[in-house]
Design an enzyme around this catalytic site. Sequence first.
Site, PDB file in Angstrom:
ATOM      1  N   TYR A 181       0.791  -1.219   0.000  1.00 48.96           N
ATOM      2  CA  TYR A 181       0.000   0.000   0.000  1.00 48.96           C
ATOM      3  C   TYR A 181       0.829   1.278   0.000  1.00 48.96           C
ATOM      4  O   TYR A 181       0.279   2.366  -0.035  1.00 48.96           O
ATOM      5  CB  TYR A 181      -0.918   0.024   1.233  1.00 48.96           C
ATOM      6  CG  TYR A 181      -1.971  -1.044   1.235  1.00 48.96           C
ATOM      7  CD1 TYR A 181      -3.006  -1.019   0.310  1.00 48.96           C
ATOM      8  CD2 TYR A 181      -1.917  -2.087   2.153  1.00 48.96           C
ATOM      9  CE1 TYR A 181      -3.971  -2.001   0.309  1.00 48.96           C
ATOM     10  CE2 TYR A 181      -2.885  -3.075   2.155  1.00 48.96           C
ATOM     11  CZ  TYR A 181      -3.914  -3.030   1.238  1.00 48.96           C
ATOM     12  OH  TYR A 181      -4.867  -4.005   1.238  1.00 48.96           O
ATOM     13  N   LYS A 182       2.148   1.157   0.080  1.00 51.73           N
ATOM     14  CA  LYS A 182       2.968   2.356   0.211  1.00 51.73           C
ATOM     15  C   LYS A 182       3.186   3.040  -1.141  1.00 51.73           C
ATOM     16  O   LYS A 182       2.734   2.575  -2.176  1.00 51.73           O
ATOM     17  CB  LYS A 182       4.295   2.011   0.882  1.00 51.73           C
ATOM     18  CG  LYS A 182       4.143   1.431   2.288  1.00 51.73           C
ATOM     19  CD  LYS A 182       3.322   2.338   3.182  1.00 51.73           C
ATOM     20  CE  LYS A 182       3.299   1.877   4.642  1.00 51.73           C
ATOM     21  NZ  LYS A 182       2.509   0.655   4.860  1.00 51.73           N
ATOM     22  N   HIS A 183       3.926   4.162  -1.127  1.00 48.85           N
ATOM     23  CA  HIS A 183       4.146   4.923  -2.360  1.00 48.85           C
ATOM     24  C   HIS A 183       4.690   4.036  -3.476  1.00 48.85           C
ATOM     25  O   HIS A 183       4.281   4.156  -4.633  1.00 48.85           O
ATOM     26  CB  HIS A 183       5.142   6.057  -2.112  1.00 48.85           C
ATOM     27  CG  HIS A 183       4.638   7.144  -1.222  1.00 48.85           C
ATOM     28  ND1 HIS A 183       4.557   7.006   0.150  1.00 48.85           N
ATOM     29  CD2 HIS A 183       4.181   8.395  -1.502  1.00 48.85           C
ATOM     30  CE1 HIS A 183       4.079   8.129   0.673  1.00 48.85           C
ATOM     31  NE2 HIS A 183       3.849   8.992  -0.310  1.00 48.85           N
TER      32      HIS A 183
END
Length: 629
Positions: A181-183
């Site tokens: 879900y991160k950048h």
Amino acid sequence: MLEPRGRTIGAEERAAVLRVLDSAVLCGTFGTETRALEAEVGALYGREVVACSSGTAALHLAVAAVGPEPGDEVITTPISDFGTVAPILAQNAVPVFADVDPATGNLDPAAVEAAITPRTRAIIAVHLFGAPADTAALRAVADRHGLALVEDCAQAWLGTAPDGGPLGRHGDVACLSLQQYKHITAGDGGLAMTADPELARRMRLFMDKGWDRALGRVHLAFGLNYRMTELAAAVARAQVGKVAGVVARRRERAARLLAALAGLPGLGLPDPRGHAWWMFPLTVPDRPGNRAWPAGWPPRGSRRWPDTWNAPSTPTRPSPAPPSTAAPASPSTAGTRRGCARTPNGSSNGPWSPCPGTRATPTATSTTSRTRSGGCTPMSPEAAPDWLIRTADEDIAYDVDVLFGAWPSAPGDLGLDVVRGRLRAGGVARALAVSARGALFDAAAGNAETFRTAAPDLVPVGTVDLRNAWAAGELLDEMAERGVRFLRLFTVQQGVEPGFPGHAHVVEQAAARGMVLLHDGDPRRFGPALAGRGAEVVFLDLHVYLLADFLLMARDEPGFRATTRLLSSPDAIERVAGTVGADRLVFGSRTPLVDLSPQTLRLRYARIGAAERRLIAGGTVAALLGEGD
């Protein structure tokens, strides 16, 4: 965010996976991808990096390296993922929750200082949703009391601290995440960074079961197996090359949301300064009707953020517990034995329940009850609103940073057809292109390949081998005869440092022939070596964090320019245009190794005039080429 829309997985990641599979070396201990990832992220942040299996693992490395004794306390925020707290518990330490700044949800330095006791050993600051915590103030608190400071940057790739420095530079250790879900993502993965060689050594040992590989099969300390695989590292390397664009797109989208929502009564908007925009948090008045909002929004079938805003209260320090000499316990047993901070009430996404005997952090409780969060994931063009669709305002007359041919970290041979296709799709009319062969293998052969490609849409750029500068004069003479005006210097690939005699010789010879240098590397290091030589220089690797130093040099050196590629902060282009003039910036994308679209978007939405935008998009390059003379 598990759907393909908004993800940046593409040909580079597929090629990276196949590269590892073809090597048949999948373990990070014996391969090259993990070490290369550590070096590349280390260059980005200016710190030594230890790669590991997750962001939570990175935090565990940090806590283990800091070394709290059983029963020691670590102060952190009550608003975070459990991955921030679990490493504290795993080391038999006690998490102590300090209250937060109501504007950001990040740790309040005054509350942190008030929570310090003789048992306190460290502070873990989270940059919540990508908003920068006041790490300068927290650093000062830590220094006054002899504490370690750890920055949890999992949600804050390339964020900027309030004092202007990059997030991750104030802490003794800073941790990044590569979770889905991160950048950017490698599925899972973590990176722990430090400027302290001893902390780096401890983290590397803890990551690899306490095993010092240089000594053979010798275990020097207790450790776990948190090794990153070569597959994850290879994907992460491709993703790191895109992270500046990802953050830039999120910032552009957040700016539009801020403008659209400004002035709505009762709605609190986040401060955009330094924000990395992992989420776009809104605050609403703490009224009964608003408390019911999370239950009914968003509609059925869409993804929603866990109901952290329903927390009835958030505890700080648990009841005192006697020190223990037991081995590190699992988070579940440690939590039970120590009456630990907060534990789930049985539901995976439900509210958090306080432990008996703890006191509340009222600002954190109020903030969580009033906060709603939405993602800022960059959307695909097909799903994007009108303001994300490229228009004629983004058309680029000249791109000065284009490569073609084989490149070690790129998939296959990136031939001219591929490069031209990407440039056309990005609205680039003409490119200053150079063959990668000249950088990596043979300058003369690379130049010959470049010169054969000369066409209305491709302006040839020459190069020399700085390791054989004695032979550069002949190559430069050939370029001058052909009317080549730009010379690309590959100092990074060729291992050249400022002050090397060969570098100074080539710069002098190129300037004497009126050539413009396309110069890679850190402008702070090479700028002083280039100053006072009358050279026209375009720095290709000017990062936003280096901008102040560049402006100081450009003020005294009229021939110093830079590309826009790494100027990802909301006002970097404006700062250059307003300080030394828009003619000191040119567009350079590093196509095909870097995504072109976020850079055109960044220029499109820069708050500069149309004439300044035209200069950056190609007017200055046209003048350097002598067009119109």
